[in-house]
Design a protein around this motif. Structure first.
Motif, PDB file in Angstrom:
ATOM      1  N   PHE A   1      -0.457  -5.933  -3.719  1.00 65.35           N
ATOM      2  CA  PHE A   1      -1.025  -4.939  -2.811  1.00 65.35           C
ATOM      3  C   PHE A   1      -0.710  -3.513  -3.269  1.00 65.35           C
ATOM      4  CE2 PHE A   1      -0.753  -8.432   0.516  1.00 65.35           C
ATOM      5  CZ  PHE A   1      -2.122  -8.674   0.508  1.00 65.35           C
ATOM      6  N   ALA A   2       0.379  -3.341  -4.027  1.00 66.59           N
ATOM      7  CA  ALA A   2       0.720  -2.020  -4.563  1.00 66.59           C
ATOM      8  C   ALA A   2      -0.138  -1.660  -5.773  1.00 66.59           C
ATOM      9  CB  ALA A   2       2.199  -1.971  -4.942  1.00 66.59           C
ATOM     10  N   LYS A   3      -0.943  -2.613  -6.236  1.00 64.62           N
ATOM     11  CA  LYS A   3      -1.831  -2.420  -7.386  1.00 64.62           C
ATOM     12  C   LYS A   3      -1.063  -2.027  -8.655  1.00 64.62           C
ATOM     13  CE  LYS A   3      -6.060  -1.378  -4.784  1.00 64.62           C
ATOM     14  NZ  LYS A   3      -7.195  -0.459  -4.595  1.00 64.62           N
ATOM     15  N   VAL A   4       0.108  -2.661  -8.827  1.00 64.11           N
ATOM     16  CA  VAL A   4       0.853  -2.443 -10.073  1.00 64.11           C
ATOM     17  C   VAL A   4       0.056  -3.080 -11.210  1.00 64.11           C
ATOM     18  CG1 VAL A   4       3.030  -2.831 -11.274  1.00 64.11           C
ATOM     19  CG2 VAL A   4       3.018  -2.500  -8.787  1.00 64.11           C
ATOM     20  N   PRO A   5      -0.242  -2.350 -12.281  1.00 66.37           N
ATOM     21  CA  PRO A   5      -1.152  -2.860 -13.318  1.00 66.37           C
ATOM     22  C   PRO A   5      -0.702  -4.169 -13.963  1.00 66.37           C
ATOM     23  CG  PRO A   5      -0.838  -0.496 -13.566  1.00 66.37           C
ATOM     24  CD  PRO A   5       0.133  -0.937 -12.520  1.00 66.37           C
ATOM     25  N   THR A   6       0.591  -4.292 -14.294  1.00 62.35           N
ATOM     26  CA  THR A   6       1.099  -5.505 -14.945  1.00 62.35           C
ATOM     27  C   THR A   6       2.147  -6.129 -14.040  1.00 62.35           C
ATOM     28  OG1 THR A   6       0.736  -4.532 -17.137  1.00 62.35           O
ATOM     29  CG2 THR A   6       2.190  -6.458 -17.004  1.00 62.35           C
TER      30      THR A   6
ATOM     31  N   VAL B   1       0.829  -1.205   0.000  1.00 57.03           N
ATOM     32  CA  VAL B   1       0.000   0.000   0.000  1.00 57.03           C
ATOM     33  C   VAL B   1       0.865   1.257   0.000  1.00 57.03           C
ATOM     34  CG1 VAL B   1      -1.660   1.345   1.367  1.00 57.03           C
ATOM     35  CG2 VAL B   1      -2.006  -1.122   1.049  1.00 57.03           C
ATOM     36  N   SER B   2       1.968   1.208   0.741  1.00 61.50           N
ATOM     37  CA  SER B   2       2.853   2.381   0.814  1.00 61.50           C
ATOM     38  C   SER B   2       3.511   2.695  -0.525  1.00 61.50           C
ATOM     39  CB  SER B   2       3.928   2.164   1.876  1.00 61.50           C
ATOM     40  OG  SER B   2       4.897   1.214   1.450  1.00 61.50           O
ATOM     41  N   LEU B   3       3.557   1.704  -1.427  1.00 61.66           N
ATOM     42  CA  LEU B   3       4.192   1.917  -2.734  1.00 61.66           C
ATOM     43  C   LEU B   3       3.212   2.389  -3.799  1.00 61.66           C
ATOM     44  CD1 LEU B   3       6.548  -1.206  -2.944  1.00 61.66           C
ATOM     45  CD2 LEU B   3       7.204   1.151  -2.466  1.00 61.66           C
TER      46      LEU B   3
END
Length: 349
Positions: free
Chosen positions: A99-104, A74-76
């Motif tokens: 958790f960082a929700k990086v798209p790919t 989340v912090s990223l």
């Protein structure tokens, strides 16, 4: 493009991962690449110009720590990463980019990571026999690379950068300023004596090199210090002044600089062997039960000596003092023969 890489946790693997970063930068020159790895990796990452920053992974190698990984991810989110590459094969290593929700989020399937990774690659080990090939393959679309032969050639091998000024500053700190050229030995191995060339063979080679006008420096971690002392103690007493045991006495960054100062290096299959290869030092690499068919030294100046074939999963050798017989059988004379072409220009000055 902003890229997050979840990096390996071993020195050798981290060195080989540099080929991925170089391949990504070759495709996307403006890419900003951050690597998350244990804090001790930073001295290596700082010497890879493709890396914008090293991010410390605060969790231990075996810890799941789901809540902490979620907080870290989340912090990223505010970093706005476009892509993530997950190099370890574990389930937990894929959690932070998720958790960082990086798209790919790209990686080999590993421990059934569907969902955590949304660009999952299925590994055919015969198609990519080398670890470095598996890392580099991730840099390209999965429908483009099906086997090692599909990768752009030549592969961009690891290359650490060390300035001469750094060498000039570090040598006096360890009393290594001398007309004698440095020959580096890396006698340690992560999992004990089965992967080590015997200390008495190292000592025999050291004696010959010292008598020919060189000085020998032993590198490794604190747990390799005992192996280094065994080498020194086996030498005739008058020659010990020309054999310096620095195992456990340098930082990793200092060891990198000192290895860069070496005229040549002799090493077991170890992380420091891969460091020496990335520094393009003339290298004789000694393999026993582990196999260069998977993780060879990536250097045109590396000479691999191995007397057996295949991979042998052993932690304790079948020979005396836990050494593996295949390494006992590699005689110092053979290693000296492999070293000699690298030493002749120095000795004939």
């Amino acid at each position: 493009m902003k890229i997050l890489v979840i990096g390996p946790s071993w020195v050798g693997d981290m060195m080989m991962s540099h080929s991925l970063y170089r391949s990504l930068k070759a495709q996307y020159p403006d890419a900003q690449i951050d690597v998350m790895a244990p804090a001790w990796c930073r001295p290596l990452l700082d010497r890879m110009p493709e890396i914008r920053q090293a991010l410390a992974m605060p969790l231990g190698h075996g810890a799941l720590a789901l809540g902490e990984r979620r907080r870290l991810g989340v912090s990223l989110r505010e970093q706005g990463y476009d892509r993530a590459y997950v190099l370890p094969n574990s389930f937990k290593s894929a959690l932070v980019p998720f958790f960082a929700k990086v798209p790919t989020r790209t990686g080999w399937r590993g421990e059934m990571r569907y969902g955590l990774l949304n660009d999952v690659r299925i590994l055919d080990k015969t198609a990519f026999p080398l670890m470095v090939q598996r890392y580099v393959a991730l840099a390209y679309p999965r429908d483009q690379i099906h086997r090692a032969e599909d990768l752009p050639q030549p592969l961009l091998w690891p290359q650490l950068q060390v300035a001469q000024a750094e060498i000039d500053a570090v040598l006096p700190a360890f009393d290594l300023v001398s007309e004698r050229s440095l020959i580096g030995f890396c006698p340690g191995a992560e999992f004990g004596p089965a992967k080590r060339w015997p200390h008495y063979h190292y000592a025999s080679l050291a004696q010959t090199l010292i008598e020919r006008g060189h000085q020998v420096v032993l590198f490794g971690s604190a747990k390799d210090n005992e192996a280094g002392e065994a080498i020194r103690d086996t030498l005739p007493e008058p020659l010990r002044a020309f054999c310096t045991n620095l195992a456990g006495k340098t930082s990793l960054d200092q060891a990198v600089v000192l290895i860069a100062a070496c005229h040549a290096v002799v090493s077991n299959d170890s992380g420091l062997m891969h460091v020496a290869a990335a520094l393009n030092r003339p290298l004789v690499a000694l393999y026993g039960p582990s196999s260069p068919d998977f993780t060879p030294p990536l250097s045109h100046q590396a000479n691999v000596i191995r007397l057996i074939t295949g991979y042998h999963r052993v932690r304790k050798g079948d020979g005396e003092q836990g050494y593996h017989q295949s390494l006992i059988d590699i005689q110092p004379e053979r290693v000296l023969e492999a070293l000699t072409p690298y030493l002749q220009t120095q000795e004939h000055r």
